[in-house]
Scaffold this active site. Structure first.
Site, PDB file in Angstrom:
ATOM      1  CB  SER A   9       4.551   6.648   3.299  1.00 39.89           C
ATOM      2  OG  SER A   9       5.377   6.232   4.378  1.00 39.89           O
ATOM      3  CG  HIS A  34       5.887  10.860   3.089  1.00 41.19           C
ATOM      4  ND1 HIS A  34       5.790  12.214   3.314  1.00 41.19           N
ATOM      5  CD2 HIS A  34       5.604  10.271   4.276  1.00 41.19           C
ATOM      6  CE1 HIS A  34       5.457  12.434   4.577  1.00 41.19           C
ATOM      7  NE2 HIS A  34       5.347  11.271   5.194  1.00 41.19           N
ATOM      8  CG  ASP A  36       6.384   8.414   7.265  1.00 37.64           C
ATOM      9  OD1 ASP A  36       6.100   9.605   7.491  1.00 37.64           O
ATOM     10  OD2 ASP A  36       5.697   7.674   6.528  1.00 37.64           O
ATOM     11  CG  MET A  38       8.423   7.370  12.754  1.00 42.12           C
ATOM     12  SD  MET A  38       7.051   6.235  13.008  1.00 42.12           S
ATOM     13  CE  MET A  38       6.112   6.512  11.492  1.00 42.12           C
ATOM     14  CG  MET A  69       6.524  11.946  12.618  1.00 46.46           C
ATOM     15  SD  MET A  69       5.662  10.522  11.934  1.00 46.46           S
ATOM     16  CE  MET A  69       6.693  10.223  10.505  1.00 46.46           C
ATOM     17  CG  MET A 138       0.512  14.190  11.431  1.00 45.97           C
ATOM     18  SD  MET A 138       1.388  13.132  10.254  1.00 45.97           S
ATOM     19  CE  MET A 138       0.622  11.544  10.481  1.00 45.97           C
ATOM     20  CG  ASP A 176       1.514  11.504   6.505  1.00 50.38           C
ATOM     21  OD1 ASP A 176       1.121  10.353   6.240  1.00 50.38           O
ATOM     22  OD2 ASP A 176       2.663  11.754   6.947  1.00 50.38           O
TER      23      ASP A 176
HETATM   24  C1  DX5 Z   1       2.370   7.967  10.031  1.00 49.13           C
HETATM   25  C2  DX5 Z   1       3.210   8.412   8.855  1.00 49.13           C
HETATM   26  C3  DX5 Z   1       2.519   8.227   7.562  1.00 49.13           C
HETATM   27  C4  DX5 Z   1       2.120   6.811   7.271  1.00 49.13           C
HETATM   28  C5  DX5 Z   1       1.058   6.801   6.238  1.00 49.13           C
HETATM   29  O1  DX5 Z   1       2.939   8.388  11.211  1.00 49.13           O
HETATM   30  O2  DX5 Z   1       3.576   9.780   8.950  1.00 49.13           O
HETATM   31  O3  DX5 Z   1       3.270   8.785   6.496  1.00 49.13           O
HETATM   32  O4  DX5 Z   1       3.175   6.021   6.885  1.00 49.13           O
HETATM   33  O5  DX5 Z   1       0.636   5.480   6.073  1.00 49.13           O
HETATM   34  P1  DX5 Z   1      -0.823   5.143   5.536  1.00 49.13           P
HETATM   35  O6  DX5 Z   1      -0.959   5.831   4.218  1.00 49.13           O
HETATM   36  O7  DX5 Z   1      -0.824   3.663   5.443  1.00 49.13           O
HETATM   37  O8  DX5 Z   1      -1.794   5.687   6.551  1.00 49.13           O
HETATM   38 ZN    ZN Z   2       4.515  10.812   7.107  1.00 49.33          ZN
END
Ligand code: DX5
Ligand code: ZN
Length: 221
Positions: A9, A34, A36, A38, A69, A138, A176
């Site tokens: 990620s 990946h 993310d 938000m 997200m 998740m 994840d």
């Molecule tokens: C959290 C994200 C993840 C996150 C994972 O909301 O969807 O993808 O970045 O990070 P780690 O691997 O550090 O838990």
């Molecule tokens: Zn993620």
């Protein structure tokens, strides 16, 4: 040997050097990148928009795995497809018309994923498996990298694996949150085949070694 996918990620990458950070995981042997996304509403932080996906797209040919997200994901899908996403995952919790939005993603030529927060039952996606290419469970509450894996999610992985197998689905089962050398075997043993790893890759000095370690642990179960 089990075929697995490792998806670092970029949330944990150095945003001031994103081109270098993308190239480093690409050359380090990742399978997917990946991303993310938000929105400051479904989850508190605001992170990455389609303009960033467009900017990083030329720097890797790896699969761009976009995790939305965001509220109203149906309004964002087209922009992320145009920016170069290969897979787009939306949250069940944000989407009343889940079937429609998954079909929209597919109609635009992308793989369609659906994600569940830790507290959301697996049964809520049973009726959309026919249009789902990826299920993302998740294993932390979404919003932040660097959190600890919630072990209660391991039973959800088993339940999802059984549901996908019973439905004859070949969807990826992606986990994840909090994936690390300490937790990846547990998630893989439960039936996951794809793994997001943010801090477990980017907070190490050698991304290639971190990816190889995670892969070896996930494959050996
Ligand atoms: C959290 C994200 C993840 C996150 C994972 O909301 O969807 O993808 O970045 O990070 P780690 O691997 O550090 O838990
Ligand atoms: Zn993620």
């Amino acid at each position: 040997m089990k075929k697995v996918h490792i998806a670092p990620s970029i949330l944990s990458a150095d945003f001031a050097n994103l081109e270098k950070e993308i190239r480093a995981i690409d050359e380090g042997g990742c399978d997917w990148v990946h991303v993310d996304v938000m929105d400051g509403s479904f989850v508190p932080p605001i992170t990455i928009g389609d303009n960033i996906v467009k900017a990083i797209r030329p720097h890797t040919e790896k699969v761009m795995d976009v995790h939305l997200m965001v509220e109203h994901p149906e309004t964002q899908v087209e922009a992320f497809v145009k920016a170069g996403a290969d897979m787009i995952t939306i949250h069940q919790e944000t989407c009343v018309h889940l079937e429609r939005t998954l079909q929209l993603i597919r109609s635009l030529g992308c793989k369609a994923g659906v994600s569940l927060c830790p507290s959301t039952p697996v049964s809520t996606i049973k009726n959309v498996l026919h249009c789902t290419d990826l299920v993302l469970l998740m294993s932390v509450n979404p919003g932040y990298g660097g959190q600890s894996y919630i072990h209660a999610v391991t039973d959800k992985i088993k339940e999802t694996r059984a549901m996908l197998d019973a439905a004859g689905s070949s969807a990826f089962l992606h986990v994840d949150g909090g994936v690390s050398p300490k937790t990846i075997e547990e998630a893989s043993s439960a039936g996951a085949d794809s793994f997001v790893a943010g801090s477990a890759v980017y907070n190490t000095p050698d991304y290639a070694a971190a990816i190889a370690d995670l892969r070896a642990l996930a494959e050996k179960v």
